[in-house]
Scaffold this active site. Structure first.
Site, PDB file in Angstrom:
ATOM      1  N   LYS A 111       0.833  -1.323  -0.065  1.00 53.88           N
ATOM      2  CA  LYS A 111      -0.018  -0.138  -0.303  1.00 53.88           C
ATOM      3  C   LYS A 111       0.842   1.254   0.102  1.00 53.88           C
ATOM      4  CE  LYS A 111      -2.191  -1.108   3.875  1.00 53.88           C
ATOM      5  NZ  LYS A 111      -1.790  -2.360   4.271  1.00 53.88           N
ATOM      6  N   ARG A 133      11.454  -6.840   4.550  1.00 49.06           N
ATOM      7  CA  ARG A 133      11.443  -5.558   4.931  1.00 49.06           C
ATOM      8  C   ARG A 133      12.140  -5.355   6.195  1.00 49.06           C
ATOM      9  NH1 ARG A 133       5.502  -2.792   5.252  1.00 49.06           N
ATOM     10  NH2 ARG A 133       5.373  -3.825   7.360  1.00 49.06           N
ATOM     11  N   ARG A 140      -1.127  -9.303  13.241  1.00 53.92           N
ATOM     12  CA  ARG A 140      -1.656  -8.325  12.410  1.00 53.92           C
ATOM     13  C   ARG A 140      -2.430  -8.987  11.223  1.00 53.92           C
ATOM     14  NH1 ARG A 140       4.017  -6.091  11.477  1.00 53.92           N
ATOM     15  NH2 ARG A 140       3.305  -4.988   9.598  1.00 53.92           N
ATOM     16  N   ARG A 188      10.970  -2.285  12.275  1.00 53.54           N
ATOM     17  CA  ARG A 188       9.857  -1.773  13.100  1.00 53.54           C
ATOM     18  C   ARG A 188       9.577  -2.614  14.407  1.00 53.54           C
ATOM     19  NH1 ARG A 188       5.099  -0.851   8.759  1.00 53.54           N
ATOM     20  NH2 ARG A 188       3.866  -1.843  10.482  1.00 53.54           N
TER      21      ARG A 188
END
Ligand code: ADP
Length: 191
Positions: free
Chosen positions: A13, A127, A147, A136
């Site tokens: 996204k 990532r 998630r 992260r």
């Protein structure tokens, strides 16, 4: 152009939002980025959101709805915006409908970037390894699993929600990045 990008974590996204920004001159509004900025700044919202985000759960609806409502009122959103990561459940979608009505605005499209779970897990692991400044807080196996389950339970019902409103357009998010961009351009042309 006012649109929603819908899709699971790791669907791309953010990557596609940057390209749409460039093509259409509208602004990417990522609730995830805004919340991470709040956490980094140590604001009250950030302190409230930090642990919730690290666990991969959703921050309270009222918090994100207010963040988005205030942000849409900023002058730079007058030429359009791309909602990335919002709405994430039906309550947020209804709040968005009400807010847009109040502000006299109308969505142009909701673009679903469809990707299978198997691919998402490897993308997010990649990532996590590549992110500058370290991964992260929520790019670890446990939060990722959470998630994805939150996505299926709470966010995926929005596909039906927007289909019934006749605004949903789906693209194959398993194609390469340029191909996904092309598919998005096509569906936005057709609107
Ligand atoms: P991803 O798409 O990879 O899951 P995001 O950057 O969109 O990542 O979101 C990261 C985290 O921020 C979410 O797991 C959640 O805790 C919080 N968050 C972001 N957007 C929302 C939202 N609309 N409602 C509630 N929580 C949110």
């Amino acid at each position: 152009m006012k649109l929603i990008l819908l899709g699971p974590p790791g669907a791309g996204k953010g990557t596609q939002a940057v390209r749409i920004e460039e093509n259409y001159g509208c602004i990417q509004l990522s609730t995830g980025d805004m919340l991470r900025a709040a956490v980094a700044a140590g604001s009250e919202i950030g302190r409230e959101a930090k642990e919730i985000m690290a666990r991969g759960e959703l921050v309270p609806d009222a918090v994100v709805v207010k963040i988005i409502s205030d942000r849409i009122d900023e002058p730079d959103c007058s030429s359009g915006f791309i909602l990335d990561g919002f709405p994430r459940n039906v309550t947020q979608a209804q709040a968005l409908d009400d807010m847009l009505t109040d502000k006299n605005l109308k969505l142009d499209a909701v673009v679903e970037i469809a990707v299978d779970d198997g691919i998402l897990i490897s993308r997010i692991e990649k990532r996590a390894l590549e992110t500058q400044g370290g991964p992260r807080d929520d790019d670890n196996a446990e939060s990722l699993k959470k998630r994805l389950s939150v996505y299926h339970e709470q966010t995926a019902p929005l596909i039906k929600y927007y289909k019934e409103k006749g605004v949903l357009r789906s693209v194959d998010g398993m194609a390469d990045i340029d191909n996904v961009s092309k598919q998005i351009e096509e569906v936005l042309k057709q609107r």
